[in-house]
Design a protein around this motif. Structure first.
Motif, PDB file in Angstrom:
ATOM      1  N   LYS A   1       0.832  -1.202   0.000  1.00  0.00           N
ATOM      2  CA  LYS A   1       0.000   0.000   0.000  1.00  0.00           C
ATOM      3  C   LYS A   1       0.869   1.255   0.000  1.00  0.00           C
ATOM      4  O   LYS A   1       0.602   2.207  -0.727  1.00  0.00           O
ATOM      5  CB  LYS A   1      -0.922  -0.008   1.220  1.00  0.00           C
ATOM      6  N   MET A   2       1.925   1.228   0.818  1.00  0.00           N
ATOM      7  CA  MET A   2       2.826   2.369   0.899  1.00  0.00           C
ATOM      8  C   MET A   2       3.568   2.591  -0.427  1.00  0.00           C
ATOM      9  O   MET A   2       3.824   3.717  -0.819  1.00  0.00           O
ATOM     10  CB  MET A   2       3.839   2.147   2.028  1.00  0.00           C
ATOM     11  N   LEU A   3       3.877   1.490  -1.114  1.00  0.00           N
ATOM     12  CA  LEU A   3       4.559   1.577  -2.413  1.00  0.00           C
ATOM     13  C   LEU A   3       3.575   1.759  -3.564  1.00  0.00           C
ATOM     14  O   LEU A   3       3.963   1.715  -4.728  1.00  0.00           O
ATOM     15  CB  LEU A   3       5.398   0.315  -2.645  1.00  0.00           C
ATOM     16  N   HIS A   4       2.281   1.909  -3.214  1.00  0.00           N
ATOM     17  CA  HIS A   4       1.213   2.154  -4.191  1.00  0.00           C
ATOM     18  C   HIS A   4       1.064   0.983  -5.171  1.00  0.00           C
ATOM     19  O   HIS A   4       0.801   1.189  -6.346  1.00  0.00           O
ATOM     20  CB  HIS A   4       1.441   3.467  -4.936  1.00  0.00           C
ATOM     21  N   LEU A   5       1.202  -0.236  -4.651  1.00  0.00           N
ATOM     22  CA  LEU A   5       1.033  -1.436  -5.456  1.00  0.00           C
ATOM     23  C   LEU A   5      -0.393  -1.495  -5.983  1.00  0.00           C
ATOM     24  O   LEU A   5      -1.348  -1.379  -5.231  1.00  0.00           O
ATOM     25  CB  LEU A   5       1.320  -2.681  -4.615  1.00  0.00           C
ATOM     26  N   GLY A   6      -0.553  -1.638  -7.253  1.00  0.00           N
ATOM     27  CA  GLY A   6      -1.873  -1.723  -7.861  1.00  0.00           C
ATOM     28  C   GLY A   6      -2.455  -0.370  -8.221  1.00  0.00           C
ATOM     29  O   GLY A   6      -3.484  -0.308  -8.882  1.00  0.00           O
ATOM     30  N   GLU A   7      -1.811   0.713  -7.794  1.00  0.00           N
ATOM     31  CA  GLU A   7      -2.359   2.032  -8.093  1.00  0.00           C
ATOM     32  C   GLU A   7      -2.101   2.462  -9.536  1.00  0.00           C
ATOM     33  O   GLU A   7      -2.658   3.448  -9.986  1.00  0.00           O
ATOM     34  CB  GLU A   7      -1.822   3.085  -7.119  1.00  0.00           C
ATOM     35  N   ARG A   8      -1.283   1.719 -10.238  1.00  0.00           N
ATOM     36  CA  ARG A   8      -1.110   2.051 -11.654  1.00  0.00           C
ATOM     37  C   ARG A   8      -2.396   1.742 -12.432  1.00  0.00           C
ATOM     38  O   ARG A   8      -2.558   2.141 -13.558  1.00  0.00           O
ATOM     39  CB  ARG A   8       0.082   1.330 -12.254  1.00  0.00           C
ATOM     40  N   TYR A   9      -3.297   1.018 -11.769  1.00  0.00           N
ATOM     41  CA  TYR A   9      -4.591   0.696 -12.375  1.00  0.00           C
ATOM     42  C   TYR A   9      -5.698   1.584 -11.824  1.00  0.00           C
ATOM     43  O   TYR A   9      -6.873   1.254 -11.931  1.00  0.00           O
ATOM     44  CB  TYR A   9      -4.946  -0.772 -12.113  1.00  0.00           C
ATOM     45  N   VAL A  10      -5.324   2.707 -11.196  1.00  0.00           N
ATOM     46  CA  VAL A  10      -6.288   3.555 -10.506  1.00  0.00           C
ATOM     47  C   VAL A  10      -7.365   4.122 -11.434  1.00  0.00           C
ATOM     48  O   VAL A  10      -8.479   4.364 -11.004  1.00  0.00           O
ATOM     49  CB  VAL A  10      -5.560   4.683  -9.722  1.00  0.00           C
ATOM     50  N   ASN A  11      -7.067   4.295 -12.689  1.00  0.00           N
ATOM     51  CA  ASN A  11      -8.040   4.844 -13.633  1.00  0.00           C
ATOM     52  C   ASN A  11      -8.911   3.770 -14.271  1.00  0.00           C
ATOM     53  O   ASN A  11      -9.738   4.079 -15.121  1.00  0.00           O
ATOM     54  CB  ASN A  11      -7.328   5.651 -14.723  1.00  0.00           C
ATOM     55  N   ARG A  12      -8.723   2.565 -13.869  1.00  0.00           N
ATOM     56  CA  ARG A  12      -9.528   1.453 -14.398  1.00  0.00           C
ATOM     57  C   ARG A  12     -10.573   1.054 -13.365  1.00  0.00           C
ATOM     58  O   ARG A  12     -10.565   1.515 -12.238  1.00  0.00           O
ATOM     59  CB  ARG A  12      -8.624   0.274 -14.726  1.00  0.00           C
ATOM     60  N   SER A  13     -11.437   0.153 -13.764  1.00  0.00           N
ATOM     61  CA  SER A  13     -12.452  -0.318 -12.823  1.00  0.00           C
ATOM     62  C   SER A  13     -11.766  -1.036 -11.654  1.00  0.00           C
ATOM     63  O   SER A  13     -10.656  -1.548 -11.783  1.00  0.00           O
ATOM     64  CB  SER A  13     -13.438  -1.237 -13.522  1.00  0.00           C
ATOM     65  N   LEU A  14     -12.437  -1.074 -10.523  1.00  0.00           N
ATOM     66  CA  LEU A  14     -11.850  -1.621  -9.297  1.00  0.00           C
ATOM     67  C   LEU A  14     -11.451  -3.090  -9.416  1.00  0.00           C
ATOM     68  O   LEU A  14     -10.562  -3.539  -8.703  1.00  0.00           O
ATOM     69  CB  LEU A  14     -12.831  -1.471  -8.132  1.00  0.00           C
ATOM     70  N   ILE A  15     -12.073  -3.814 -10.303  1.00  0.00           N
ATOM     71  CA  ILE A  15     -11.774  -5.236 -10.411  1.00  0.00           C
ATOM     72  C   ILE A  15     -10.329  -5.490 -10.848  1.00  0.00           C
ATOM     73  O   ILE A  15      -9.720  -6.473 -10.437  1.00  0.00           O
ATOM     74  CB  ILE A  15     -12.781  -5.959 -11.363  1.00  0.00           C
ATOM     75  N   ILE A  16      -9.757  -4.570 -11.613  1.00  0.00           N
ATOM     76  CA  ILE A  16      -8.382  -4.755 -12.105  1.00  0.00           C
ATOM     77  C   ILE A  16      -7.373  -4.716 -10.948  1.00  0.00           C
ATOM     78  O   ILE A  16      -6.614  -5.679 -10.773  1.00  0.00           O
ATOM     79  CB  ILE A  16      -8.038  -3.717 -13.201  1.00  0.00           C
ATOM     80  N   PRO A  17      -7.327  -3.654 -10.116  1.00  0.00           N
ATOM     81  CA  PRO A  17      -6.374  -3.696  -9.004  1.00  0.00           C
ATOM     82  C   PRO A  17      -6.692  -4.783  -7.982  1.00  0.00           C
ATOM     83  O   PRO A  17      -5.784  -5.360  -7.389  1.00  0.00           O
ATOM     84  CB  PRO A  17      -6.460  -2.299  -8.372  1.00  0.00           C
ATOM     85  N   VAL A  18      -7.974  -5.098  -7.802  1.00  0.00           N
ATOM     86  CA  VAL A  18      -8.354  -6.153  -6.863  1.00  0.00           C
ATOM     87  C   VAL A  18      -7.796  -7.496  -7.338  1.00  0.00           C
ATOM     88  O   VAL A  18      -7.184  -8.241  -6.565  1.00  0.00           O
ATOM     89  CB  VAL A  18      -9.890  -6.221  -6.692  1.00  0.00           C
TER      90      VAL A  18
END
Length: 170
Positions: free
Chosen positions: A68-85
């Motif tokens: 979370k601190m390294l923003h893992l998965g946040e590169r998908y922030v502009n996509r639907s939630l299912i992608i980072p999940v």
């Protein structure tokens, strides 16, 4: 003085998250251990087993917070939630698989078994259990990371109130 209170607030937030994740992961890993023990007829569980689950949960919780601190998965922030999940569920399921595999190798090594014997056991039976744990972990992490992603968008405080203090919703 302001910096000190900000650091204290940040520490309290991260501590609360660490406790939540550790308890949640400990319950999950312990229930998985009990399920595995009952289906294999192992039956007896010691405090060591639950302590190991707690330690594994603490490490995984710390890895999740680090992600979370390294923003893992946040590169998908502009996509639907299912992608980072799905991405985070896959990544952390692999961590569980690695822990399960290392657990087998370390316990067997400390029991005095030879490397060839350990590898033979792993490739013949333990690998199937580890992949089963990976699959169950993946499904479990989908629920956990869906909750965490929703909390990020809705607001952690509001989600907390929805679950635990329904009478205090703004």
């Amino acid at each position: 003085m302001m910096i000190k209170s900000d650091l204290k607030q940040k520490f309290l937030e991260e501590s609360r998250e660490l406790v939540f994740l550790t308890v949640y992961l400990t319950l999950f890993l312990s229930s998985l251990m009990i399920f595995r023990g009952l289906t294999l007829g192992l039956g007896v569980f010691s405090f060591f087993h639950f302590g190991y689950n707690f330690f594994e949960a603490l490490v995984l919780a710390k890895i999740i917070l680090l992600g979370k601190m390294l923003h893992l998965g946040e590169r998908y922030v502009n996509r639907s939630l299912i992608i980072p999940v799905m991405y985070m569920s896959l990544v952390f399921s692999v961590f569980v698989f690695v822990f399960s595999s290392l657990e087998h190798f370390l316990f067997s090594f400390f029991q005095g078994k030879e490397t060839a014997t350990i590898w033979g056991e792993f490739s013949s039976q333990v690998i199937n259990q580890a992949f089963g744990k990976l699959l169950i972990s993946f499904c479990f992490f989908i629920l956990l990371f869906s909750f965490l992603q929703l909390s990020r968008f809705i607001g952690e405080e509001k989600v907390f109130k929805l679950f635990f203090r329904r009478d205090q919703i703004d």
